[in-house]
Write a protein that holds these residues in place. Structure first.
Motif, PDB file in Angstrom:
ATOM      1  N   ASN A  27       0.796  -1.228   0.000  1.00  0.00           N
ATOM      2  CA  ASN A  27       0.000   0.000   0.000  1.00  0.00           C
ATOM      3  C   ASN A  27       0.833   1.284   0.000  1.00  0.00           C
ATOM      4  OD1 ASN A  27       0.733  -0.757   2.656  1.00  0.00           O
ATOM      5  ND2 ASN A  27      -0.792   0.625   3.485  1.00  0.00           N
ATOM      6  N   THR A  47       2.817   4.078  -3.934  1.00  0.00           N
ATOM      7  CA  THR A  47       1.781   4.913  -4.529  1.00  0.00           C
ATOM      8  C   THR A  47       1.865   5.037  -6.047  1.00  0.00           C
ATOM      9  OG1 THR A  47       3.142   6.836  -4.011  1.00  0.00           O
ATOM     10  CG2 THR A  47       1.390   6.274  -2.444  1.00  0.00           C
ATOM     11  N   LYS A  70      -6.317  -4.354   0.026  1.00  0.00           N
ATOM     12  CA  LYS A  70      -5.183  -3.488   0.381  1.00  0.00           C
ATOM     13  C   LYS A  70      -4.615  -2.785  -0.845  1.00  0.00           C
ATOM     14  CE  LYS A  70      -4.127  -6.544   4.224  1.00  0.00           C
ATOM     15  NZ  LYS A  70      -3.242  -7.587   4.732  1.00  0.00           N
ATOM     16  N   LEU A  71      -5.002  -3.220  -2.041  1.00  0.00           N
ATOM     17  CA  LEU A  71      -4.497  -2.632  -3.283  1.00  0.00           C
ATOM     18  C   LEU A  71      -5.439  -1.595  -3.873  1.00  0.00           C
ATOM     19  CD1 LEU A  71      -3.259  -5.944  -4.957  1.00  0.00           C
ATOM     20  CD2 LEU A  71      -1.957  -4.368  -3.508  1.00  0.00           C
TER      21      LEU A  71
END
Length: 191
Positions: free
Chosen positions: A109, A112, A132-133
């Protein structure tokens, strides 16, 4: 075992240039294999692509000196978790970690600018890991085939489930997402 420092010296001898100046470093398939990443990698300030696949590396170390890193290839190792990538979070675009022993997507995560995540043939068992993605706006290409999450479902069902959890992706397991799949995932498909 081969150390990263030794592998870099061998690379320099074979390529007749300084590893510190190179933008692509290939340290895959070392004989004997590399078992640990070490701080010598932090000297690779110009490296945009680092290939450490097909070794015996069991963990990722901080890569503070690798301020240009865009592609990190760690496939076919013994890595158990994705961690310590904060130092390359703003530059890393592709993470290749297929054929390892990873069971969680914790640590991804922070990446970015990630556009590609190849994590096939690992130990991801829980669909919630993919949630989480969802916060990675640039993620477009994912590879999950060979993980336990795909057990007991068809390829088509798995693709829809991936799309439900990571709607921004354009490519799943090597195939482009079709508009009809996106409609099904969004619940807007016509019967």
């Amino acid at each position: 075992m081969t150390t990263c420092a030794q592998a870099l010296k061998n690379w320099e001898a074979a390529n007749e240039m300084s590893a510190e100046e190179a933008d692509y470093i290939k340290l895959y398939c070392q004989v004997p294999p590399i078992v640990k990443m070490d701080s010598s990698l932090n000297s690779l300030r110009n490296c945009e692509r680092l290939a450490l696949s097909t070794n015996a590396i069991d963990r990722i170390i901080p890569l503070a000196g690798m301020s240009s890193l865009k592609i990190l290839s760690l496939g076919r190792n013994q890595i158990k978790k994705i961690e310590k990538l904060d130092d390359v979070a703003s530059t890393l675009e592709e993470l290749w970690v297929s054929y390892n022993q990873i069971n969680s997507l914790d640590g991804v995560n922070v990446l970015t600018n990630l556009t590609v995540l190849y994590i096939s043939n690992n130990l991801i068992r829980n669909w919630a890991e993919l949630d989480k993605l969802a916060g990675l706006p640039n993620l477009r290409d994912v590879l999950f085939v060979g993980n336990p999450i795909y057990d007991d479902m068809s390829r088509e069902q798995a693709r829809i489930e991936v799309l439900k959890r990571i709607p921004q992706v354009a490519k799943i397991d090597g195939d482009m997402v079709k508009p009809g799949e996106r409609d099904i995932a969004n619940g807007t498909a016509e019967a």
